[in-house]
Design a protein around this motif. Structure first.
Motif, PDB file in Angstrom:
ATOM      1  N   ASP A 825      -1.796 -31.584 -20.315  1.00 21.56           N
ATOM      2  CA  ASP A 825      -2.140 -31.565 -18.894  1.00 21.56           C
ATOM      3  C   ASP A 825      -2.738 -30.203 -18.539  1.00 21.56           C
ATOM      4  OD1 ASP A 825      -2.377 -31.750 -16.197  1.00 21.56           O
ATOM      5  OD2 ASP A 825      -0.275 -32.228 -15.799  1.00 21.56           O
ATOM      6  N   VAL A 826      -4.048 -30.143 -18.392  1.00 21.83           N
ATOM      7  CA  VAL A 826      -4.720 -28.876 -18.091  1.00 21.83           C
ATOM      8  C   VAL A 826      -5.151 -28.826 -16.630  1.00 21.83           C
ATOM      9  CG1 VAL A 826      -5.465 -28.471 -20.454  1.00 21.83           C
ATOM     10  CG2 VAL A 826      -6.903 -29.849 -18.924  1.00 21.83           C
ATOM     11  N   SER A 827      -4.551 -29.696 -15.803  1.00 17.57           N
ATOM     12  CA  SER A 827      -4.848 -29.655 -14.373  1.00 17.57           C
ATOM     13  C   SER A 827      -4.227 -28.398 -13.763  1.00 17.57           C
ATOM     14  CB  SER A 827      -4.289 -30.900 -13.679  1.00 17.57           C
ATOM     15  OG  SER A 827      -2.867 -30.895 -13.723  1.00 17.57           O
ATOM     16  N   GLY A 828      -4.493 -28.189 -12.499  1.00 16.22           N
ATOM     17  CA  GLY A 828      -3.964 -27.003 -11.832  1.00 16.22           C
ATOM     18  C   GLY A 828      -2.458 -26.934 -11.868  1.00 16.22           C
ATOM     19  N   ALA A 829      -1.790 -28.094 -11.862  1.00 13.69           N
ATOM     20  CA  ALA A 829      -0.331 -28.119 -11.901  1.00 13.69           C
ATOM     21  C   ALA A 829       0.192 -28.220 -13.324  1.00 13.69           C
ATOM     22  CB  ALA A 829       0.190 -29.303 -11.080  1.00 13.69           C
ATOM     23  N   GLY A 830      -0.725 -28.266 -14.310  1.00 15.39           N
ATOM     24  CA  GLY A 830      -0.299 -28.471 -15.685  1.00 15.39           C
ATOM     25  C   GLY A 830      -0.083 -27.171 -16.435  1.00 15.39           C
ATOM     26  N   CYS A 831      -0.364 -27.211 -17.732  1.00 15.28           N
ATOM     27  CA  CYS A 831      -0.110 -26.069 -18.604  1.00 15.28           C
ATOM     28  C   CYS A 831      -1.066 -24.930 -18.267  1.00 15.28           C
ATOM     29  CB  CYS A 831      -0.276 -26.489 -20.058  1.00 15.28           C
ATOM     30  SG  CYS A 831       0.099 -25.201 -21.241  1.00 15.28           S
ATOM     31  N   ALA A 832      -0.524 -23.806 -17.861  1.00 15.87           N
ATOM     32  CA  ALA A 832      -1.328 -22.662 -17.419  1.00 15.87           C
ATOM     33  C   ALA A 832      -1.601 -21.712 -18.574  1.00 15.87           C
ATOM     34  CB  ALA A 832      -0.607 -21.938 -16.283  1.00 15.87           C
ATOM     35  N   THR A 833      -1.960 -22.267 -19.741  1.00 12.02           N
ATOM     36  CA  THR A 833      -2.172 -21.439 -20.932  1.00 12.02           C
ATOM     37  C   THR A 833      -3.577 -21.689 -21.463  1.00 12.02           C
ATOM     38  OG1 THR A 833       0.183 -21.674 -21.457  1.00 12.02           O
ATOM     39  CG2 THR A 833      -1.244 -20.829 -23.189  1.00 12.02           C
ATOM     40  N   ASP A 834      -4.367 -20.625 -21.585  1.00 12.28           N
ATOM     41  CA  ASP A 834      -5.742 -20.735 -22.094  1.00 12.28           C
ATOM     42  C   ASP A 834      -5.801 -20.540 -23.603  1.00 12.28           C
ATOM     43  OD1 ASP A 834      -6.696 -21.153 -19.536  1.00 12.28           O
ATOM     44  OD2 ASP A 834      -7.137 -19.020 -19.204  1.00 12.28           O
ATOM     45  N   ASP A 835      -4.978 -19.635 -24.108  1.00 13.36           N
ATOM     46  CA  ASP A 835      -4.945 -19.423 -25.547  1.00 13.36           C
ATOM     47  C   ASP A 835      -3.554 -18.946 -25.955  1.00 13.36           C
ATOM     48  OD1 ASP A 835      -4.861 -16.729 -24.842  1.00 13.36           O
ATOM     49  OD2 ASP A 835      -6.971 -16.368 -25.331  1.00 13.36           O
ATOM     50  N   TRP A 836      -3.354 -18.832 -27.276  1.00 14.16           N
ATOM     51  CA  TRP A 836      -2.007 -18.579 -27.821  1.00 14.16           C
ATOM     52  C   TRP A 836      -2.073 -17.525 -28.908  1.00 14.16           C
ATOM     53  CZ3 TRP A 836       2.137 -21.757 -26.110  1.00 14.16           C
ATOM     54  CH2 TRP A 836       1.738 -22.839 -25.309  1.00 14.16           C
ATOM     55  N   THR A 837      -1.134 -16.605 -28.883  1.00 11.39           N
ATOM     56  CA  THR A 837      -0.944 -15.678 -30.005  1.00 11.39           C
ATOM     57  C   THR A 837      -0.040 -16.350 -31.030  1.00 11.39           C
ATOM     58  OG1 THR A 837      -1.187 -13.678 -28.679  1.00 11.39           O
ATOM     59  CG2 THR A 837       0.013 -13.480 -30.746  1.00 11.39           C
ATOM     60  N   LEU A 838      -0.569 -16.518 -32.221  1.00 12.20           N
ATOM     61  CA  LEU A 838       0.208 -17.072 -33.318  1.00 12.20           C
ATOM     62  C   LEU A 838       0.875 -15.926 -34.066  1.00 12.20           C
ATOM     63  CD1 LEU A 838       0.968 -19.559 -35.066  1.00 12.20           C
ATOM     64  CD2 LEU A 838      -1.091 -19.100 -36.417  1.00 12.20           C
ATOM     65  N   ILE A 839       2.193 -15.952 -34.194  1.00 12.28           N
ATOM     66  CA  ILE A 839       2.969 -14.888 -34.839  1.00 12.28           C
ATOM     67  C   ILE A 839       3.722 -15.499 -36.013  1.00 12.28           C
ATOM     68  CG2 ILE A 839       4.785 -13.167 -34.532  1.00 12.28           C
ATOM     69  CD1 ILE A 839       4.186 -13.236 -31.517  1.00 12.28           C
ATOM     70  N   LEU A 840       3.466 -14.991 -37.203  1.00 11.94           N
ATOM     71  CA  LEU A 840       4.175 -15.463 -38.387  1.00 11.94           C
ATOM     72  C   LEU A 840       4.969 -14.294 -38.954  1.00 11.94           C
ATOM     73  CD1 LEU A 840       2.737 -17.929 -40.974  1.00 11.94           C
ATOM     74  CD2 LEU A 840       4.391 -16.186 -41.632  1.00 11.94           C
ATOM     75  N   PRO A 841       6.271 -14.178 -38.622  1.00 11.40           N
ATOM     76  CA  PRO A 841       7.084 -13.049 -39.089  1.00 11.40           C
ATOM     77  C   PRO A 841       7.116 -12.967 -40.615  1.00 11.40           C
ATOM     78  CG  PRO A 841       8.216 -14.254 -37.349  1.00 11.40           C
ATOM     79  CD  PRO A 841       7.053 -15.094 -37.758  1.00 11.40           C
TER      80      PRO A 841
END
Length: 976
Positions: A825-841
């Motif tokens: 859900d990328v609507s205004g009320a949906g997920c407010a995330t444009d991109d993600w930092t992938l972290i692999l410890p």
């Protein structure tokens, strides 16, 4: 000597009913000082610094400050309760300087434990703090009783706030229009729910409710326990005696507590009959020994006298002069039928009576479990007790219904559209875990590698076989340790009873055989001989000395304990046998003197039983449990957790022997410890969700009680939240979780699925940085310290991550689907995330193993163990989360964590990825060949945290379908 300072402060604080005010000015008005400057607060500061234990002035301020800290209604402060900011506002209003503030804060630290979480419809405010204080006769009496029992100021204030939250959501008893609120209060198993509904009853009758009906369980034993508790702590001596002189022995004939060792000393006294003290009396319509039979004095018992006959009873001119009636009745069809028949004879006055119905264990018997598909012509068919409760509510249009339970799933799955039923349409309140309560966190290490299991939990088998003998030895040994502690300064009160619970089956014939086996084992245990003493000495050394509470007296050797072992054995064997069977189909089976913990001075026994030991029945002094009974319903299993509760002075002695591989059905075994951990996770998830959604947004509720069922989850597929016939009305569609961790744990086990998932993740693995960034975990308290860990990183677009998550194979796709719906859900009320930092410890050290997956750069492997159902207990490392939370905006950035600061930007989330090897597949080093590992041996497992909302707040949402009979054509309820 008169304590002038205490008296002055008492007068000043008494005048601050609405909240803190300028102390010096008010003290000047109430004192004989000639000028305001004559009020020297330095004397108060010095008194605080020099005060010893028991100083009344400090106790007064402790009660007052704690009450202000916890007050939910505080028009004098915008700061949330239980915070330093609230205390600062208090000091500002009082006009205290820095030195006095410091002294007070050291003497009375801010109580920061969480309060009740309230999900509520909007309601008309009528029960303000001023309203409550103006009429508080029974509440004040109850509060004083709790303090005499040793309740802390924080505990009393917490109960005050929680019970106030219930009463303010009931209908105003003086309201001309009849309205019956419906609510549910959720506590913990054996956590003191009775104290809350006693407080609610006290406040409700003070406010004007004049008929209280408590549905007190399904057994006489449970009903009489509730009656006694209310009589002792609320109703009081004068109401029980109905005005008779306590010194007149003839007048006491027939009083139901004449054989009770706590009568009258421990029963509250109001100092006179309440009606002669400006309050009103309470008339009991049931007694300790007598359930509701019929109105003993005829129908006139419920004919309320009116001061103004031309006005209805609920008019304030009549209401506050009328006596209240209280009855505690069993949830039994015959008893409720008598009550309904009598009420029907009374006539129109019923519509004028503000009534309160409290349903203890409200998910038991009260819920309608008929199948809507089998109703004829769409007409609701009801089970007996549910039908009688709805009749009762119909006869009393001003009745408020409040259910109490520790397992709320059946209640929140009641059809919200059935206006006659008991769905909590108006409010749902989740009580906080009380201080001193032993619950899930004490037996299960849910968040990290802790010591709860090592300390308290034992399997029922070891290399030598069944450990029932060891469990019985532990019972004798812990009894001796209690006696030792009592003899060495620990108050004996908590050790009045000492019990062991053995729960293997619901079959009565098996209970008899088990009791015979335990009795035979007892007589062969040689507790008076060398062999028995040798076993106990070994158990003391290998177990109880290792986990002893350092703050309690402990024997230096078994020889010091030996005399107490002899006494413990005698107490357990009193009457010739150590075992009591607790089961039966009739009330007569429960009328055993040794089961009455209230009236029996000492119960030191092993209890063997089934169903009746797993609901409502409080096993006092429970220290050792031997448990191996199965069920397929989470709420039923949770109610069996009798080992939860308060264990003052002996919590370190509590031991749970629980089955790890118990047969259930054909060729099927279950791990009961794992099952309890799963339902505890379900319960904690539910409570966490309630807490999240309890916060108002723009002054409005996020959700109403009708939107609660989809917050119920299950971690084990075979262990449903409630029985099938209690789960007709909900389907979860989406969980929106900005700034909240999502950690799927149900990954596939098939080789093809694991290889498929590795291929899906491969492009992301190839995009990882060659060099490891260094992230930092800072200590969360005042201690200095931090942990560094290296990790390879990449930045994925939201489209990339969504493509990965949508393409993965899952062990339980239904569990991840609501989270996937949110990500989509990328609507205004949906997920407010444009991109993600992938972290692999990445790990290092001699045991660290790195490997390439499908040609990726080498990455270090981690081990996580699946449980017997193929689900991981956890994925992410707690130490790895802080940096991810900084990137997602949940935590503030820190100069000590520069890489997180570099990667953080608005609308960016974070993903922790782990190449997981299940140790059951082998040692990681053995699975790596020429630097590579077969993807069939690796689970690429992720935990992620979406970016917080644009406003910088973490506000979760839900979207779901709920089956609601009032909206058949429109079953979707949207939460914006």
């Amino acid at each position: 000597m008169t304590d002038h300072l205490f008296n002055l402060h008492g007068d000043v604080l008494a005048a601050m009913r609405r909240g803190p005010k300028a102390f010096a000015k008010l003290a000047f008005v109430l004192s004989e000082a000639e000028e305001p400057a004559d009020i020297d607060l330095s004397h108060f500061r010095d008194r605080i610094i020099e005060a010893g234990p028991g100083d009344e002035l400090i106790a007064l301020w402790h009660r007052t400050l704690t009450a202000w800290d916890l007050a939910e209604q505080a028009d004098w402060s915008d700061a949330p309760p239980r915070t330093d900011a609230r205390r600062t506002d208090t000091h500002d209003r009082l006009g205290f300087g820095a030195d006095l503030r410091k002294a007070l804060d050291e003497a009375v630290p801010v109580f920061k434990e969480p309060g009740a979480a309230v999900i509520s419809k909007e309601f008309t405010s009528w029960y303000s703090r001023d309203t409550a204080a103006a009429r508080a006769f029974y509440w004040n009496s109850y509060e004083q009783t709790l303090r005499r029992k040793g309740w802390s100021d924080a505990a009393v204030s917490s109960l005050d706030e929680a019970s106030h939250a219930v009463v303010e959501r009931l209908s105003d008893p003086t309201r001309p229009e009849a309205y019956g609120a419906r609510g549910l209060v959720v506590g913990y198993v054996q956590s003191g729910k009775t104290a809350n509904f006693t407080g609610v009853t006290a406040k409700a009758v003070d406010a004007g409710y004049r008929l209280v009906i408590v549905l007190g369980g399904t057994l006489n034993l449970l009903r009489s326990q509730t009656q006694r508790r209310l009589d002792m702590e609320l109703i009081g001596q004068e109401n029980i005696l109905r005005g008779a002189d306590p010194a007149d022995t003839d007048a006491l004939v027939g009083v139901d507590y004449q054989d009770d060792e706590d009568w009258p000393a421990k029963f509250v006294s109001h100092g006179g009959r309440p009606s002669t003290l400006g309050a009103f009396d309470i008339e009991r319509l049931t007694t300790r020994d007598d359930d509701y039979k019929s109105l003993l004095n005829g129908i006139r018992t419920l004919e309320f006298e009116k001061q103004v006959r031309t006005q209805p009873l609920y008019d304030p001119a009549n209401l506050h002069h009328a006596a209240a009636r209280v009855m505690v009745v069993k949830k039994n069809a015959g008893v409720l039928d008598k009550l309904l028949r009598d009420l029907k004879k009374i006539g129109p006055i019923l519509s004028e009576i503000p009534a309160l119905i409290i349903d203890d264990e409200s998910d038991q018997a009260s819920v309608n479990t008929t199948d809507p598909a089998k109703w004829e012509n769409g007409k609701v068919a009801r089970k007996a007790i549910n039908g009688q409760i709805t009749q009762l509510l119909g006869l009393l249009p001003r009745a408020q219904y409040v259910g109490y339970t520790a397992t709320p799933f059946a209640n929140v799955f009641v059809d919200p559209g059935d206006e006659e039923d008991i769905f909590p349409r108006d409010f749902l309140i989740s009580l906080p875990r009380p201080t001193g309560y032993m619950g899930v966190q004490d037996f299960h290490d849910l968040e990290s590698e802790g010591t709860a299991e090592e300390t308290h939990v034992r399997g029922i088998y070891d290399s030598t076989g069944d450990r029932l003998q060891e469990a019985m030895d532990a019972f004798v040994l812990t009894g001796a340790l209690k006696l030792y502690r009592a003899a060495n300064g620990v108050p004996e009160g908590p050790f009045r009873h000492h019990t062991m619970l053995v729960h293997e089956s619901v079959q009565q014939r098996e209970h008899a055989a088990l009791a015979l086996r335990i009795n035979s084992m007892w007589h062969r245990s040689a507790y008076t001989g060398q062999e028995g003493h040798a076993r106990l000495a070994a158990l003391l050394t290998k177990d109880f000395q290792r986990f002893a509470d350092d703050g309690l007296p402990a024997p230096t050797s078994y020889d010091d304990l030996k005399p107490y072992v002899s006494r413990a054995r005698q107490l357990i064997n009193s009457g010739g046998e150590p075992v009591i069977i607790v089961n039966g189909a009739t009330e007569r089976d429960y009328e055993q003197a040794e089961l009455d913990f209230d009236r029996t001075p000492h119960v030191w026994k092993i209890l063997v039983g089934g169903t009746k030991l797993s609901r409502g029945f409080t096993v006092e002094g429970l220290t050792v449990t031997y448990y191996r009974r199965t069920t397929q319903q989470a709420d039923t299993l949770m109610q069996m957790g009798r080992w939860f509760g308060f264990r003052p002075g002996y919590r370190d002695l509590v031991r749970l022997y629980i089955g790890r591989e118990v047969p259930m059905g054909k060729k099927k075994t279950v791990d009961l410890y794992e099952a309890f951990e799963a339902i505890c996770r379900d319960e904690e998830t539910f409570r966490t969700q309630l807490t999240r959604y309890a916060a108002l947004v723009d002054g409005k509720p996020q959700v109403t009680p009708a939107q609660i069922p989809p917050l119920v989850s299950q971690h084990l597929s075979w262990l449903k939240p409630a029985a099938r016939n209690k789960m007709f009305n909900a389907e979860l569609v989406e969980i929106r979780s900005p700034g909240q961790w999502v950690e799927p744990t149900a990954y596939p086990t098939e080789t093809a699925d694991l290889r498929h998932n590795a291929e899906i993740w491969l492009p992301a693995l190839e995009s990882l940085s060659q060099e490891a960034a260094v992230f930092v975990t800072l200590a969360d308290d005042d201690r200095a310290g931090f942990t560094r860990y290296p990790a390879r990183t990449a930045v994925l677009s939201h489209t990339q991550l969504l493509g990965i998550m949508s393409s993965l194979a899952w062990g339980r796709p239904d569990l991840f689907a609501p989270h996937l719906a949110y990500l989509r859900d990328v609507s205004g009320a949906g997920c407010a995330t444009d991109d993600w930092t992938l972290i692999l410890p990445q790990t290092s050290g001699p045991k660290s193993v790195a490997a390439s997956i499908l040609g990726s750069q080498p990455i270090t492997l981690v081990q996580r163990k699946r449980n017997v159902r193929g689900v991981f207990n956890r994925i992410s490392g707690v130490a790895h989360r802080q940096s991810a939370e900084r990137i997602a905006g949940l935590r503030p950035l820190s100069d000590d964590d520069p890489f997180a600061s570099q990667l953080q930007q608005p609308r960016r989330g974070a993903v922790l990825l782990y190449p997981v090897v299940d140790p059951d597949r082998g040692d990681p080093a053995d699975l790596v060949t020429v630097g590579s590992i077969d993807p069939a041996n690796v689970v690429l497992a992720a935990a992620f945290i979406p970016a917080v909302s644009a406003a910088g707040e973490s506000v979760p949402y839900v979207r779901f379908r709920a089956v609601d009979s009032s909206r058949r054509g429109d079953a979707t309820i949207e939460v914006p």
